[in-house]
Design a protein around this motif. Structure first.
Motif, mmCIF file in Angstrom:
data_model
loop_
_atom_site.group_PDB
_atom_site.id
_atom_site.type_symbol
_atom_site.label_atom_id
_atom_site.label_comp_id
_atom_site.label_asym_id
_atom_site.label_seq_id
_atom_site.Cartn_x
_atom_site.Cartn_y
_atom_site.Cartn_z
ATOM 1 N N ARG A 43 -10.711 -5.262 -4.107
ATOM 2 C CA ARG A 43 -11.618 -5.485 -2.981
ATOM 3 C C ARG A 43 -12.339 -4.197 -2.570
ATOM 4 O O ARG A 43 -13.515 -4.224 -2.200
ATOM 5 C CB ARG A 43 -10.835 -6.039 -1.793
ATOM 6 N N GLN A 44 -11.644 -3.064 -2.636
ATOM 7 C CA GLN A 44 -12.278 -1.806 -2.231
ATOM 8 C C GLN A 44 -13.436 -1.452 -3.158
ATOM 9 O O GLN A 44 -14.392 -0.781 -2.742
ATOM 10 C CB GLN A 44 -11.246 -0.685 -2.194
ATOM 11 N N ALA A 45 -13.367 -1.900 -4.398
ATOM 12 C CA ALA A 45 -14.451 -1.623 -5.347
ATOM 13 C C ALA A 45 -15.763 -2.257 -4.903
ATOM 14 O O ALA A 45 -16.842 -1.822 -5.335
ATOM 15 C CB ALA A 45 -14.062 -2.138 -6.732
ATOM 16 N N ARG A 46 -15.714 -3.236 -4.024
ATOM 17 C CA ARG A 46 -16.936 -3.879 -3.538
ATOM 18 C C ARG A 46 -17.657 -3.019 -2.495
ATOM 19 O O ARG A 46 -18.854 -3.188 -2.276
ATOM 20 C CB ARG A 46 -16.613 -5.244 -2.937
ATOM 21 N N ALA A 61 -15.896 2.641 1.716
ATOM 22 C CA ALA A 61 -14.908 2.234 2.710
ATOM 23 C C ALA A 61 -13.510 2.492 2.176
ATOM 24 O O ALA A 61 -13.304 2.688 0.977
ATOM 25 C CB ALA A 61 -15.069 0.756 3.054
ATOM 26 N N SER A 62 -12.545 2.497 3.069
ATOM 27 C CA SER A 62 -11.136 2.663 2.704
ATOM 28 C C SER A 62 -10.364 1.440 3.198
ATOM 29 O O SER A 62 -10.625 0.933 4.294
ATOM 30 C CB SER A 62 -10.556 3.930 3.326
ATOM 31 N N LEU A 63 -9.405 0.989 2.395
ATOM 32 C CA LEU A 63 -8.560 -0.148 2.754
ATOM 33 C C LEU A 63 -7.100 0.274 2.647
ATOM 34 O O LEU A 63 -6.710 0.957 1.693
ATOM 35 C CB LEU A 63 -8.813 -1.343 1.832
ATOM 36 N N GLY A 85 10.366 -2.731 13.240
ATOM 37 C CA GLY A 85 10.799 -2.579 14.611
ATOM 38 C C GLY A 85 9.582 -2.521 15.514
ATOM 39 O O GLY A 85 8.723 -3.402 15.495
ATOM 40 N N VAL A 86 9.457 -1.453 16.296
ATOM 41 C CA VAL A 86 8.306 -1.296 17.194
ATOM 42 C C VAL A 86 7.304 -0.275 16.651
ATOM 43 O O VAL A 86 6.374 0.112 17.359
ATOM 44 C CB VAL A 86 8.767 -0.886 18.601
ATOM 45 N N ASN A 87 7.476 0.127 15.407
ATOM 46 C CA ASN A 87 6.580 1.093 14.792
ATOM 47 C C ASN A 87 5.783 0.440 13.669
ATOM 48 O O ASN A 87 6.158 -0.608 13.146
ATOM 49 C CB ASN A 87 7.364 2.286 14.239
ATOM 50 N N THR A 88 4.688 1.075 13.305
ATOM 51 C CA THR A 88 3.820 0.583 12.240
ATOM 52 C C THR A 88 3.718 1.659 11.164
ATOM 53 O O THR A 88 3.498 2.836 11.474
ATOM 54 C CB THR A 88 2.422 0.252 12.782
ATOM 55 N N TYR A 89 3.849 1.214 9.910
ATOM 56 C CA TYR A 89 3.834 2.157 8.786
ATOM 57 C C TYR A 89 2.752 1.759 7.785
ATOM 58 O O TYR A 89 2.593 0.592 7.451
ATOM 59 C CB TYR A 89 5.190 2.183 8.083
ATOM 60 N N GLN A 90 2.020 2.765 7.334
ATOM 61 C CA GLN A 90 1.058 2.557 6.264
ATOM 62 C C GLN A 90 1.810 2.648 4.933
ATOM 63 O O GLN A 90 2.476 3.645 4.659
ATOM 64 C CB GLN A 90 -0.047 3.613 6.332
ATOM 65 N N ARG A 91 1.685 1.605 4.117
ATOM 66 C CA ARG A 91 2.415 1.550 2.850
ATOM 67 C C ARG A 91 1.547 1.885 1.637
ATOM 68 O O ARG A 91 1.996 2.575 0.719
ATOM 69 C CB ARG A 91 3.008 0.154 2.650
ATOM 70 N N LEU A 92 0.316 1.374 1.630
ATOM 71 C CA LEU A 92 -0.574 1.548 0.484
ATOM 72 C C LEU A 92 -1.974 1.838 0.988
ATOM 73 O O LEU A 92 -2.338 1.462 2.100
ATOM 74 C CB LEU A 92 -0.621 0.286 -0.386
ATOM 75 N N GLY A 93 -2.773 2.476 0.147
ATOM 76 C CA GLY A 93 -4.158 2.704 0.524
ATOM 77 C C GLY A 93 -5.035 2.988 -0.678
ATOM 78 O O GLY A 93 -4.583 3.549 -1.686
ATOM 79 N N VAL A 94 -6.299 2.559 -0.577
ATOM 80 C CA VAL A 94 -7.331 2.919 -1.551
ATOM 81 C C VAL A 94 -8.461 3.530 -0.726
ATOM 82 O O VAL A 94 -9.043 2.861 0.132
ATOM 83 C CB VAL A 94 -7.844 1.702 -2.342
ATOM 84 N N PHE A 95 -8.768 4.796 -0.981
ATOM 85 C CA PHE A 95 -9.617 5.550 -0.071
ATOM 86 C C PHE A 95 -10.965 5.890 -0.701
ATOM 87 O O PHE A 95 -11.083 6.007 -1.934
ATOM 88 C CB PHE A 95 -8.890 6.828 0.361
ATOM 89 N N ALA A 96 -11.963 6.058 0.170
ATOM 90 C CA ALA A 96 -13.314 6.325 -0.298
ATOM 91 C C ALA A 96 -13.392 7.620 -1.100
ATOM 92 O O ALA A 96 -14.230 7.755 -1.993
ATOM 93 C CB ALA A 96 -14.267 6.387 0.905
ATOM 94 N N ARG A 111 -11.300 8.652 -3.251
ATOM 95 C CA ARG A 111 -10.832 8.410 -4.628
ATOM 96 C C ARG A 111 -10.845 6.908 -4.889
ATOM 97 O O ARG A 111 -9.810 6.263 -4.969
ATOM 98 C CB ARG A 111 -9.425 8.976 -4.828
ATOM 99 N N PRO A 112 -12.016 6.329 -5.054
ATOM 100 C CA PRO A 112 -12.110 4.876 -5.269
ATOM 101 C C PRO A 112 -11.321 4.437 -6.494
ATOM 102 O O PRO A 112 -11.315 5.102 -7.538
ATOM 103 C CB PRO A 112 -13.608 4.646 -5.471
ATOM 104 N N GLY A 113 -10.613 3.318 -6.355
ATOM 105 C CA GLY A 113 -9.856 2.766 -7.471
ATOM 106 C C GLY A 113 -8.477 3.343 -7.652
ATOM 107 O O GLY A 113 -7.720 2.870 -8.504
ATOM 108 N N VAL A 114 -8.111 4.360 -6.868
ATOM 109 C CA VAL A 114 -6.796 4.994 -6.990
ATOM 110 C C VAL A 114 -5.903 4.489 -5.860
ATOM 111 O O VAL A 114 -6.200 4.706 -4.679
ATOM 112 C CB VAL A 114 -6.914 6.531 -6.938
#
Length: 270
Positions: free
Chosen positions: A102-105, A109-111, A118-129, A131-134
């Motif tokens: 989807r990020q390739a579209r 942008a970054s996704l 619990g009461v916290n939020t964690y970022q697990r994965l990302g594809v960033f502008a 380094r597209p596709g990584v």
């Protein structure tokens, strides 16, 4: 002369002990208040002593749990843990593939994929502008509770007990007033999130992680029971035109919907 034959089990033969253990688990599953040893033995066509050996083995591995007075057995936490691990690993493997595609579209942008714990939020994965596709995998990347779209999304949909715990662990007067000024402003935004179906904070993310203000949002990922289990977060420079931002909102919503639909469908057979 004594001839000793080496009898080998056929390659496709089943293991009776595993089958019997499985029958014990299925007998206990759904039994209101659990079952006694005698009831399990009758349900599985086992001698009581044999049934108890299987029960004790399953209990040691936390697949069964005992309830005293009178002694009965119910399913243990290991059963739910297996499901949680399966769902979690599937979320990450499926989510990673969808994020990259989807990020390739919209390469500028970054996704990211985020989970509540619990009461916290964690970022697990990302594809960033940058380094597209990584696909970048995070291990322990916790995000701000009041500023990030994903944290606000999870708070908006949190059950009352979880929301109460959130405010105890992250007091508004200490952590939230800097961003929201008043609790009424935050509550109004959370109500809007539930109405809109996604979180889009009314201010750009100007955190130290970005060189310029970012337009961002978080879209929900629901399981089969319509429980919010994860989110797709997205961000791109805030100076993009409104038409690009509308297309970006749709991209995030469609990405979250695709991941959720994939999780609700049976896993593919190899």
């Amino acid at each position: 002369m004594i001839i000793v034959q080496n009898l080998k089990m056929p390659a496709n033969a089943s293991n009776q002990s595993i089958q019997r253990a499985a029958r014990v688990l299925f007998a206990v599953a759904g039994a209101d208040g659990g079952l006694t040893v005698a009831q399990i033995a009758r349900a599985c066509d086992l001698l009581p002593a044999t049934a108890y050996r299987f029960i004790r083995s399953l209990e040691r591995e936390k697949f069964l749990e005992r309830r005293p007075h009178p002694l009965r057995f119910v399913l243990g936490p290991a059963v739910a843990e297996l499901k949680r691990l399966e769902d979690g690993r599937r979320l990450l493997s499926l989510g990673g593939r969808v994020l990259v595609r989807r990020q390739a579209r919209m390469p500028d942008a970054s996704l990211v994929l985020l989970e509540p714990e619990g009461v916290n939020t964690y970022q697990r994965l990302g594809v960033f502008a940058e380094r597209p596709g990584v696909l970048v995998k995070r291990r322990d990347f916790r995000v701000d509770p009041y500023e990030k779209a994903s944290s606000l999304l999870f708070l908006a949909y949190a059950p009352p007990a979880v929301a109460g715990e959130f405010f105890r662990k992250h007091p508004f007067e200490r952590d939230g007033v800097r961003v929201w000024k008043t609790r009424a402003a935050l509550d109004a935004f959370l109500a809007e999130v539930r109405k809109r179906g996604y979180a889009q904070p009314p201010f750009p993310d100007a955190g130290a992680a970005h060189a310029q203000p970012m337009f961002r949002l978080a879209a929900p990922i629901f399981d089969a029971a319509q429980t919010l289990i994860a989110a797709v977060g997205g961000f791109l420079p805030d100076d993009h035109p409104k038409s690009t931002k509308r297309r970006f909102v749709r991209l995030c919503l469609d990405t979250a919907a695709e991941i959720g639909a994939g999780l609700r469908s049976p896993p593919p057979r190899n």
